[in-house]
Design a protein around this motif. Structure first.
Motif, PDB file in Angstrom:
ATOM      1  N   GLN A   6      -6.588  -1.087   5.724  1.00  0.00           N
ATOM      2  CA  GLN A   6      -5.347  -1.058   6.494  1.00  0.00           C
ATOM      3  C   GLN A   6      -4.316  -0.266   5.715  1.00  0.00           C
ATOM      4  OE1 GLN A   6      -4.185  -5.174   7.243  1.00  0.00           O
ATOM      5  NE2 GLN A   6      -5.530  -5.265   9.043  1.00  0.00           N
ATOM      6  N   LYS A   7      -3.485   0.484   6.437  1.00  0.00           N
ATOM      7  CA  LYS A   7      -2.419   1.214   5.762  1.00  0.00           C
ATOM      8  C   LYS A   7      -1.084   0.832   6.396  1.00  0.00           C
ATOM      9  CE  LYS A   7       0.586   4.795   5.490  1.00  0.00           C
ATOM     10  NZ  LYS A   7       1.512   5.417   6.450  1.00  0.00           N
ATOM     11  N   TYR A   8      -0.119   0.484   5.558  1.00  0.00           N
ATOM     12  CA  TYR A   8       1.213   0.139   6.050  1.00  0.00           C
ATOM     13  C   TYR A   8       2.230   1.165   5.571  1.00  0.00           C
ATOM     14  CZ  TYR A   8      -0.784  -4.263   7.504  1.00  0.00           C
ATOM     15  OH  TYR A   8      -1.558  -5.196   8.129  1.00  0.00           O
ATOM     16  N   ARG A 150       3.984  15.369   1.714  1.00  0.00           N
ATOM     17  CA  ARG A 150       4.789  14.293   2.299  1.00  0.00           C
ATOM     18  C   ARG A 150       4.043  13.631   3.460  1.00  0.00           C
ATOM     19  NH1 ARG A 150      10.182  13.743   1.370  1.00  0.00           N
ATOM     20  NH2 ARG A 150       9.688  11.656   2.088  1.00  0.00           N
ATOM     21  N   GLY A 151       4.152  12.323   3.542  1.00  0.00           N
ATOM     22  CA  GLY A 151       3.433  11.601   4.597  1.00  0.00           C
ATOM     23  C   GLY A 151       1.970  11.380   4.268  1.00  0.00           C
ATOM     24  N   GLY A 152       1.602  11.672   3.026  1.00  0.00           N
ATOM     25  CA  GLY A 152       0.192  11.679   2.645  1.00  0.00           C
ATOM     26  C   GLY A 152      -0.490  10.328   2.469  1.00  0.00           C
ATOM     27  N   SER A 153       0.249   9.224   2.608  1.00  0.00           N
ATOM     28  CA  SER A 153      -0.402   7.910   2.471  1.00  0.00           C
ATOM     29  C   SER A 153      -1.467   7.689   3.546  1.00  0.00           C
ATOM     30  CB  SER A 153       0.619   6.779   2.568  1.00  0.00           C
ATOM     31  OG  SER A 153       1.476   6.836   1.470  1.00  0.00           O
ATOM     32  N   ASP A 154      -1.241   8.252   4.721  1.00  0.00           N
ATOM     33  CA  ASP A 154      -2.263   8.154   5.777  1.00  0.00           C
ATOM     34  C   ASP A 154      -3.572   8.748   5.267  1.00  0.00           C
ATOM     35  OD1 ASP A 154      -0.228   7.320   7.430  1.00  0.00           O
ATOM     36  OD2 ASP A 154      -0.071   9.210   8.543  1.00  0.00           O
ATOM     37  N   THR A 155      -3.446   9.897   4.608  1.00  0.00           N
ATOM     38  CA  THR A 155      -4.632  10.580   4.106  1.00  0.00           C
ATOM     39  C   THR A 155      -5.307   9.757   3.018  1.00  0.00           C
ATOM     40  OG1 THR A 155      -3.624  12.679   4.665  1.00  0.00           O
ATOM     41  CG2 THR A 155      -5.456  12.751   3.109  1.00  0.00           C
TER      42      THR A 155
END
Ligand code: ASP
Ligand code: MG
Length: 404
Positions: A6-8, A150-155
């Motif tokens: 899971q990613k938050y 930036r926004g790389g947590s999804d990856t």
């Protein structure tokens, strides 16, 4: 029993109340007998704040130190979330990206994930721990901390899911899925149950900010079932998945818009081989991405070329084009910052005809002028005046009956 990643995102971990709520959600899934790895972002706004802080200290911070700084945002979230889980009676352990075995390229602040060593995560899961991993970061072969785009947590989340062969990767965010258009500007958008990887990639590249593009590429390449869901409610989200035949039955999947666009036009350049190369080679060397390009039919051995870049790159691109323009004997270079891009996306465009005409007609009815057009197999984009963008998106959304 399933293995779930899971990613938050930042809004889901922005304060202690939210962190406790996230911990409860994780526990609920864990108590159904699942193994859990949880990837988190920095609290909302923190990465921006850290960048600002760095620039207060120096104009061009060393990239290595920038990554050292930016990685702290996510580190704060993992520790607090692990504490919240422990406080609720569950054993959890937090890992930074490097500790979780995330190996990246050496390009600081824009590193790419090369490999995930799953051993340490696996060992902790076997002990019954919930494993919390910092998103957006990794390390190079020589142990330098890096951050992704930036926004790389999804990856990070999808790459970890692929690396540990998870059954599913769930991305929790502040919207409960992928919509037919931005719910902030369209009156009656519809949430999509499923969307294909390619459609999601086109949507992301044309302005929809729900998922990081690299995350979708990883999901496609490693066949990771990927869901986008809300951390604020229990609604079923959107599944990003392999394309199946029935997806073509729908004419278009969604409408996107992107206000971060600027247009540069260079007039009166020689209509002969090598001209476009000279202009775009220099721009490429400066690592500026060009989106649309239009060249008019040459007249009197002269041509006009227009193209778009992101607003953030405009100043630098304009300087380059003015320089090259002098060399090429161009008569004038103009920039327009007041433009935006509207796009329609859908695999159905391959098998339905007249899709472009319907998009143009809906813009014509609203008296909106089209400045540039570009197409791909499953996307059609128009550059229009920035002030018309909300009306344009609504008109196109209505034309294709996307609310139904
Ligand atoms: N914290 C990072 C950012 O703001 C990464 C992420 O949130 O995905 O870009
Ligand atoms: Mg994000």
């Amino acid at each position: 029993m399933a293995l779930i990643v899971q990613k938050y995102g930042g809004t889901s971990v922005k304060d202690s109340e939210r962190i406790k709520a996230v911990a409860q959600r994780i526990i609920k899934t864990k108590e159904k007998g699942n193994q859990m790895v949880v990837v988190v972002s920095a609290p909302a706004g923190m990465t921006d704040d850290l960048i600002r802080l760095a620039h207060e200290i120096c104009d061009t911070p060393p990239a290595r130190e920038m990554d050292m700084l930016l990685a702290t945002g996510e580190q704060r979230s993992i520790a607090l979330l692990a504490m919240a889980l422990c406080a609720q009676g569950h054993s959890a352990i937090s890992f930074t990206g490097p500790q979780a075995g995330i190996l990246t390229t050496k390009t600081h602040t824009k590193a790419r994930i090369l490999n995930i060593d799953p051993d340490r995560i696996k060992t902790e899961l076997e002990k019954g721990n919930i494993v919390i991993v910092a998103g957006f970061q990794g390390a190079t072969e020589d142990d330098a901390i890096t951050t992704l785009d930036r926004g790389g947590s999804d990856t990070s989340a999808v790459a970890i899911a692929a690396g540990i062969k998870a059954d599913v990767c769930e991305i929790y965010t502040d919207v409960d899925g992928v919509y037919t258009a931005d719910p902030r500007i369209v009156k009656n958008p519809k949430k999509l149950d499923t969307i294909s990887h390619d459609e999601m990639l086109e949507m992301a590249s044309s302005g929809a900010k729900v998922l990081h593009s690299r995350a979708v590429e990883f999901a496609k390449k490693y066949d990771v079932p990927l869901y986008v869901l809300s951390s604020f409610n229990e609604n079923p989200g959107t599944l990003v998945t392999k394309e199946v035949e029935s997806m073509e039955d729908v004419v278009i999947r969604g409408v996107t818009h992107d206000k971060n666009q600027a247009k540069i036009t260079i007039f009166g350049v020689p209509d002969k081989p090598g001209t476009a190369f000279k202009i775009f080679n220099k721009i490429g060397e400066a690592e500026i991405n060009v989106d649309m390009i239009v060249q008019s039919i040459g007249k009197d051995d002269k041509a006009t070329i227009s193209f778009t870049v992101s607003k953030t790159d405009l100043r630098q691109a304009l300087e380059i084009v003015k320089e090259v323009g002098k060399e090429l004997g161009s008569s004038e270079v103009l920039a327009d910052e007041k433009v935006a891009k509207v796009s329609i996306v859908g695999v159905g465009m391959r098998s339905h005809s007249g899709v472009a005409a319907r998009m143009f007609q809906s813009l014509a009815r609203e008296n909106i002028n089209i400045q540039m057009i570009s197409t791909s197999e499953i996307k059609l984009s128009c550059i229009i005046d920035e002030n018309d963008v909300e009306r344009a998106v609504q008109a196109i959304h209505d034309e294709f009956n996307l609310s139904e």
